[in-house]
Motif scaffolding. Structure first.
Motif, PDB file in Angstrom:
ATOM      1  N   ALA A 239      35.960  37.451  38.609  1.00 39.37           N
ATOM      2  CA  ALA A 239      36.288  38.735  38.284  1.00 39.37           C
ATOM      3  C   ALA A 239      37.079  39.556  39.583  1.00 39.37           C
ATOM      4  O   ALA A 239      37.885  40.562  38.975  1.00 39.37           O
ATOM      5  CB  ALA A 239      35.011  39.465  38.252  1.00 39.37           C
ATOM      6  N   VAL A 240      37.007  39.084  40.473  1.00 43.75           N
ATOM      7  CA  VAL A 240      37.910  39.662  41.601  1.00 43.75           C
ATOM      8  C   VAL A 240      39.297  39.171  41.640  1.00 43.75           C
ATOM      9  O   VAL A 240      40.355  40.113  42.253  1.00 43.75           O
ATOM     10  CB  VAL A 240      37.162  39.470  42.949  1.00 43.75           C
ATOM     11  CG1 VAL A 240      35.986  40.361  43.339  1.00 43.75           C
ATOM     12  CG2 VAL A 240      37.196  37.936  43.420  1.00 43.75           C
ATOM     13  N   GLY A 241      39.690  38.257  40.759  1.00 47.61           N
ATOM     14  CA  GLY A 241      41.125  37.654  40.609  1.00 47.61           C
ATOM     15  C   GLY A 241      41.766  37.267  41.840  1.00 47.61           C
ATOM     16  O   GLY A 241      43.044  37.137  42.049  1.00 47.61           O
TER      17      GLY A 241
ATOM     18  N   VAL B   6      30.898  29.566  39.825  1.00 48.18           N
ATOM     19  CA  VAL B   6      31.698  30.597  39.196  1.00 48.18           C
ATOM     20  C   VAL B   6      33.238  30.218  39.783  1.00 48.18           C
ATOM     21  O   VAL B   6      34.226  30.412  39.006  1.00 48.18           O
ATOM     22  CB  VAL B   6      31.500  32.190  39.320  1.00 48.18           C
ATOM     23  CG1 VAL B   6      32.661  32.933  38.776  1.00 48.18           C
ATOM     24  CG2 VAL B   6      30.203  32.347  38.502  1.00 48.18           C
ATOM     25  N   PHE B   7      33.266  30.034  40.783  1.00 47.04           N
ATOM     26  CA  PHE B   7      34.534  29.705  41.505  1.00 47.04           C
ATOM     27  C   PHE B   7      35.066  28.300  41.585  1.00 47.04           C
ATOM     28  O   PHE B   7      36.378  27.762  41.505  1.00 47.04           O
ATOM     29  CB  PHE B   7      34.518  30.250  43.030  1.00 47.04           C
ATOM     30  CG  PHE B   7      34.652  32.142  42.933  1.00 47.04           C
ATOM     31  CD1 PHE B   7      35.655  32.616  42.875  1.00 47.04           C
ATOM     32  CD2 PHE B   7      33.325  32.540  43.036  1.00 47.04           C
ATOM     33  CE1 PHE B   7      35.683  33.949  42.648  1.00 47.04           C
ATOM     34  CE2 PHE B   7      33.185  33.907  43.148  1.00 47.04           C
ATOM     35  CZ  PHE B   7      34.544  34.765  42.877  1.00 47.04           C
TER      36      PHE B   7
ATOM     37  N   ALA C 166      38.280  36.101  51.313  1.00 54.06           N
ATOM     38  CA  ALA C 166      36.895  35.772  51.496  1.00 54.06           C
ATOM     39  C   ALA C 166      36.008  37.139  51.372  1.00 54.06           C
ATOM     40  O   ALA C 166      34.951  37.007  50.829  1.00 54.06           O
ATOM     41  CB  ALA C 166      36.629  35.363  52.782  1.00 54.06           C
ATOM     42  N   ASP C 167      36.409  38.078  51.634  1.00 49.18           N
ATOM     43  CA  ASP C 167      35.852  39.429  51.447  1.00 49.18           C
ATOM     44  C   ASP C 167      35.526  39.578  49.849  1.00 49.18           C
ATOM     45  O   ASP C 167      34.501  39.973  49.305  1.00 49.18           O
ATOM     46  CB  ASP C 167      36.573  40.588  51.960  1.00 49.18           C
ATOM     47  CG  ASP C 167      36.326  41.019  53.319  1.00 49.18           C
ATOM     48  OD1 ASP C 167      35.359  40.473  53.979  1.00 49.18           O
ATOM     49  OD2 ASP C 167      37.258  41.905  54.031  1.00 49.18           O
ATOM     50  N   ARG C 168      36.580  39.488  49.228  1.00 48.59           N
ATOM     51  CA  ARG C 168      36.645  39.752  47.855  1.00 48.59           C
ATOM     52  C   ARG C 168      35.613  38.648  46.847  1.00 48.59           C
ATOM     53  O   ARG C 168      34.812  39.269  46.167  1.00 48.59           O
ATOM     54  CB  ARG C 168      38.130  40.054  47.020  1.00 48.59           C
ATOM     55  CG  ARG C 168      39.237  41.004  47.685  1.00 48.59           C
ATOM     56  CD  ARG C 168      40.110  40.745  47.305  1.00 48.59           C
ATOM     57  NE  ARG C 168      40.958  42.057  47.712  1.00 48.59           N
ATOM     58  CZ  ARG C 168      42.431  42.264  47.469  1.00 48.59           C
ATOM     59  NH1 ARG C 168      43.043  41.181  46.759  1.00 48.59           N
ATOM     60  NH2 ARG C 168      43.224  43.102  48.075  1.00 48.59           N
ATOM     61  N   VAL C 169      35.997  37.576  47.363  1.00 47.82           N
ATOM     62  CA  VAL C 169      35.040  36.598  46.810  1.00 47.82           C
ATOM     63  C   VAL C 169      33.542  36.590  47.263  1.00 47.82           C
ATOM     64  O   VAL C 169      32.611  36.553  46.483  1.00 47.82           O
ATOM     65  CB  VAL C 169      35.617  35.066  47.190  1.00 47.82           C
ATOM     66  CG1 VAL C 169      34.462  34.193  46.515  1.00 47.82           C
ATOM     67  CG2 VAL C 169      36.832  34.665  46.521  1.00 47.82           C
TER      68      VAL C 169
END
Length: 277
Positions: free
Chosen positions: A35-37, A95-96, A209-212
């Motif tokens: 979702a974070v792209g 998910v990733f 890494a923050d976003r994931v």
């Protein structure tokens, strides 16, 4: 004239080495975007299997050393807490990348005043007691840290850095040898590489890494906004932050702004997860 010939030869040599490096590199998409792209393609010159094998060996060695010092999993309550959070985060990694669920995950707690945590390639993790105790960390904040470190492993940032350094090291060595600049010249080239490419890439890795990490936490039922309070606490530890250009981490302001935006983006995932718990 000799100088011109030398420069022409250098160009040819670097072009040849660069071509070999490009051939050796593999362009990969280590993770799905989520979702974070996060969907940047990466160039790898180091085999994943080699790095994972090295990580397994290094992790086993480190854990043995910590055990001999009596610093491995000393506090049963802390270990249970950390592993419980990991058990909620790890299933969300599919998910990733679907293959991550089958990694040989291992999570341990090390007694140390250091405020730190990490996850090696293949899912070998450690959390330091200094992180837990000095920050008086909440479960949501701990999930933010662990999600961030897991994200580094999912994105294979260690492999990407090793690949970049392998290619850059080859180019720098050839250039230094051809120009006859010696150790000092080679060191200068290495510092230039770190300043112009190496450190900015590290900052990019941290942002990814923050976003994931906030998405993993949200999907696991942990409040992603805790990533913001976590880094606010980090900023209050003291010592002053380094100059942004020379730092491998984003500035405190940039990081907080980005985390605030992306934690809001994944809030629906958090709310959905809470309904099912």
């Amino acid at each position: 004239m000799k100088s011109i010939v030398k420069k022409m030869f250098l160009k040819q040599a670097l072009a040849a080495v660069g071509l070999m490096a490009l051939v050796a590199c593999e362009t990969v998409q280590t993770t799905q975007s989520g979702a974070v792209g996060v969907d940047r393609q990466q160039h790898m010159a180091v085999p994943a299997e080699a790095l994972e094998q090295a990580a397994r060996e290094e992790y086993a060695k480190l854990m043995a050393e910590e055990r001999s010092k009596g610093a491995l999993n000393r506090n049963a309550a802390q270990v249970e807490r950390v592993r419980a959070i990991a058990n909620r985060l790890v299933p969300q990694t599919v998910v990733f990348r679907p293959d991550a669920r089958a990694w040989a995950w291992e999570v341990n707690v090390l007694t140390s005043p250091e405020v730190n945590a990490w996850c090696m390639p293949g899912g070998k993790m450690a959390v330091y007691t200094g992180l837990i105790e000095k920050l008086q960390i909440t479960d949501d904040e701990l999930a933010a840290v662990m999600g961030h470190e897991i994200a580094h492993a999912l994105r294979e940032h260690a492999r990407e850095r090793a690949s970049e350094q392998a290619v850059a090291g080859t180019l720098i060595s050839v250039g230094a040898a051809v120009l006859g600049v010696g150790d000092l010249g080679q060191k200068t080239a290495e510092y230039a590489y770190m300043g112009l490419l190496g450190l900015p890439n590290s900052r990019r890795h941290e942002t990814e890494a923050d976003r994931v990490g906030v998405e993993l936490a949200a999907r696991a039922g942990y409040d992603p906004r805790a990533a913001v309070t976590l880094w606010q606490k980090m900023g209050q530890l003291g010592g002053g932050e380094p100059i942004k250009f020379l730092s491998t981490h984003p500035s405190q302001t940039d990081r907080l702004n980005d985390l605030t935006a992306y934690s809001q983006r994944v809030m629906p995932l958090y709310e959905q997860s809470r309904k099912h718990r």
